[in-house]
Design a protein around this motif. Structure first.
Motif, short mmCIF file in Angstrom:
data_model
loop_
_atom_site.label_atom_id
_atom_site.label_comp_id
_atom_site.label_asym_id
_atom_site.label_seq_id
_atom_site.Cartn_x
_atom_site.Cartn_y
_atom_site.Cartn_z
N TYR A 1 -3.03 9.94 4.95
CA TYR A 1 -1.93 10.57 5.68
C TYR A 1 -0.82 9.56 6.00
O TYR A 1 0.17 9.91 6.63
CB TYR A 1 -2.45 11.24 6.95
CG TYR A 1 -3.49 12.28 6.61
CD1 TYR A 1 -3.11 13.50 6.05
CD2 TYR A 1 -4.85 12.01 6.77
CE1 TYR A 1 -4.06 14.44 5.68
CE2 TYR A 1 -5.79 12.97 6.40
CZ TYR A 1 -5.40 14.16 5.86
OH TYR A 1 -6.34 15.10 5.48
N ASP A 2 -0.98 8.34 5.55
CA ASP A 2 0.01 7.28 5.73
C ASP A 2 1.08 7.45 4.65
O ASP A 2 0.77 7.72 3.49
CB ASP A 2 -0.69 5.93 5.58
CG ASP A 2 0.20 4.75 5.92
OD1 ASP A 2 1.43 4.83 5.71
OD2 ASP A 2 -0.34 3.73 6.36
N GLN A 3 2.35 7.28 5.03
CA GLN A 3 3.43 7.39 4.05
C GLN A 3 3.32 6.36 2.94
O GLN A 3 3.72 6.61 1.82
CB GLN A 3 4.79 7.25 4.74
CG GLN A 3 5.21 8.48 5.49
CD GLN A 3 6.68 8.40 5.88
OE1 GLN A 3 7.33 7.37 5.74
NE2 GLN A 3 7.20 9.51 6.36
N ARG A 4 2.73 5.22 3.25
CA ARG A 4 2.54 4.19 2.22
C ARG A 4 1.58 4.68 1.14
O ARG A 4 1.72 4.34 -0.02
CB ARG A 4 2.04 2.89 2.84
CG ARG A 4 3.06 2.24 3.76
CD ARG A 4 2.48 1.04 4.47
NE ARG A 4 1.29 1.46 5.21
CZ ARG A 4 0.32 0.64 5.59
NH1 ARG A 4 0.37 -0.64 5.30
NH2 ARG A 4 -0.72 1.08 6.25
N PHE A 5 0.59 5.49 1.53
CA PHE A 5 -0.34 6.06 0.55
C PHE A 5 0.42 7.02 -0.37
O PHE A 5 0.30 6.92 -1.60
CB PHE A 5 -1.47 6.80 1.26
CG PHE A 5 -2.40 7.51 0.32
CD1 PHE A 5 -3.42 6.83 -0.31
CD2 PHE A 5 -2.25 8.86 0.06
CE1 PHE A 5 -4.27 7.47 -1.19
CE2 PHE A 5 -3.09 9.52 -0.82
CZ PHE A 5 -4.11 8.83 -1.45
N SER A 6 1.19 7.93 0.20
CA SER A 6 1.98 8.87 -0.61
C SER A 6 2.93 8.13 -1.53
O SER A 6 3.08 8.47 -2.71
CB SER A 6 2.77 9.83 0.28
OG SER A 6 1.90 10.62 1.04
N SER A 7 3.57 7.09 -1.01
CA SER A 7 4.49 6.29 -1.81
C SER A 7 3.76 5.65 -2.98
O SER A 7 4.26 5.64 -4.12
CB SER A 7 5.14 5.22 -0.94
OG SER A 7 5.96 4.39 -1.73
N ALA A 8 2.57 5.12 -2.74
CA ALA A 8 1.81 4.47 -3.81
C ALA A 8 1.38 5.47 -4.88
O ALA A 8 1.43 5.17 -6.07
CB ALA A 8 0.59 3.75 -3.23
N VAL A 9 0.97 6.67 -4.47
CA VAL A 9 0.58 7.69 -5.44
C VAL A 9 1.78 8.06 -6.30
O VAL A 9 1.71 8.08 -7.54
CB VAL A 9 0.00 8.94 -4.75
CG1 VAL A 9 -0.13 10.10 -5.73
CG2 VAL A 9 -1.35 8.64 -4.12
N LEU A 10 2.91 8.35 -5.67
CA LEU A 10 4.11 8.75 -6.41
C LEU A 10 4.62 7.62 -7.30
O LEU A 10 5.07 7.85 -8.43
CB LEU A 10 5.19 9.23 -5.45
CG LEU A 10 4.84 10.53 -4.71
CD1 LEU A 10 5.87 10.82 -3.63
CD2 LEU A 10 4.71 11.69 -5.67
N SER A 11 4.56 6.40 -6.81
CA SER A 11 4.98 5.25 -7.60
C SER A 11 4.11 5.10 -8.84
O SER A 11 4.60 4.80 -9.94
CB SER A 11 4.90 3.98 -6.75
OG SER A 11 5.23 2.85 -7.51
N THR A 12 2.81 5.33 -8.70
CA THR A 12 1.89 5.24 -9.83
C THR A 12 2.14 6.37 -10.82
O THR A 12 2.05 6.17 -12.04
CB THR A 12 0.43 5.24 -9.34
OG1 THR A 12 0.30 4.26 -8.31
CG2 THR A 12 -0.53 4.89 -10.46
#
Length: 193
Positions: free
Chosen positions: A129-140
């Motif tokens: 639920y951390d924005q950094r997690f979402s960012s990492a998924v989308l970046s990948t």
């Protein structure tokens, strides 16, 4: 008394990732698990921690690993991370036009003819639920699509060169060595570019 101005805050990692993705892959959307009118920022995972995104005929398959101590540089670290893997596929609809070369008992069609591209890897914060997690998924996801673009360009160049060699072989005069003939044709092509 002078008016106080608040300095603009810098965009977070998720905002930066979304801006880059919107420019490189307009229309990218998450298709599994599906949610009507969901924003791309709302990265969702299935119970098996997978997701699927689509863009311009490509599907990007994402899998997220378990929480783990992935910081190998600092063995004393207690921080947990998740490994993210993503790869793009492209459905190839016209495989029916290709015939086999030799004897078979009967031809069978491929129910899902697709090309898979190299896998992209990244590490994300453990909290889903951390924005950094979402960012990492989308970046990948973006990295996997970047690999697909590179591989497609490479395949097109390779297919063009292979077609040249087939054509040259059909033009080879009788009595001329195949190796010598192809070597000369390649040298002519390379000199022209």
């Amino acid at each position: 008394m002078p008016e106080e101005t608040v300095p603009p805050c810098s965009p977070g990692p998720l905002d930066q990732t979304l801006t880059a993705l919107a420019a490189a892959y307009p229309g990218l959307r998450q298709t599994e698990p599906y949610k009507i009118a969901a924003e791309l920022t709302d990265v969702r995972l299935t119970p098996q921690r997978t997701a699927r995104f689509t863009w311009a005929g490509y599907e990007v398959h994402v899998s997220v690993g378990d929480e783990d101590h992935l910081d190998r540089d600092n063995p004393d670290s207690t921080a947990l991370y998740r490994e993210i893997r993503a790869y793009a596929t492209l459905l190839i609809p016209e495989t029916v036009a290709v015939d086999g070369m030799g004897h078979v008992e009967w031809e069978k069609t491929n129910p899902r003819p697709e090309t898979a591209f190299p896998v992209a890897f990244a590490v994300a914060a453990a909290d889903q639920y951390d924005q950094r997690f979402s960012s990492a998924v989308l970046s990948t996801v973006g990295k996997a699509l970047g690999y697909a673009r590179l591989a497609t360009e490479h395949a097109a160049t390779h297919a063009e060169r292979a077609a040249d060699e087939v054509r040259w072989e059909s033009e080879r005069p009788p009595g001329v060595s195949q190796r010598k003939w192809l070597r000369e044709r390649r040298a002519q092509r390379d000199a022209a570019t």
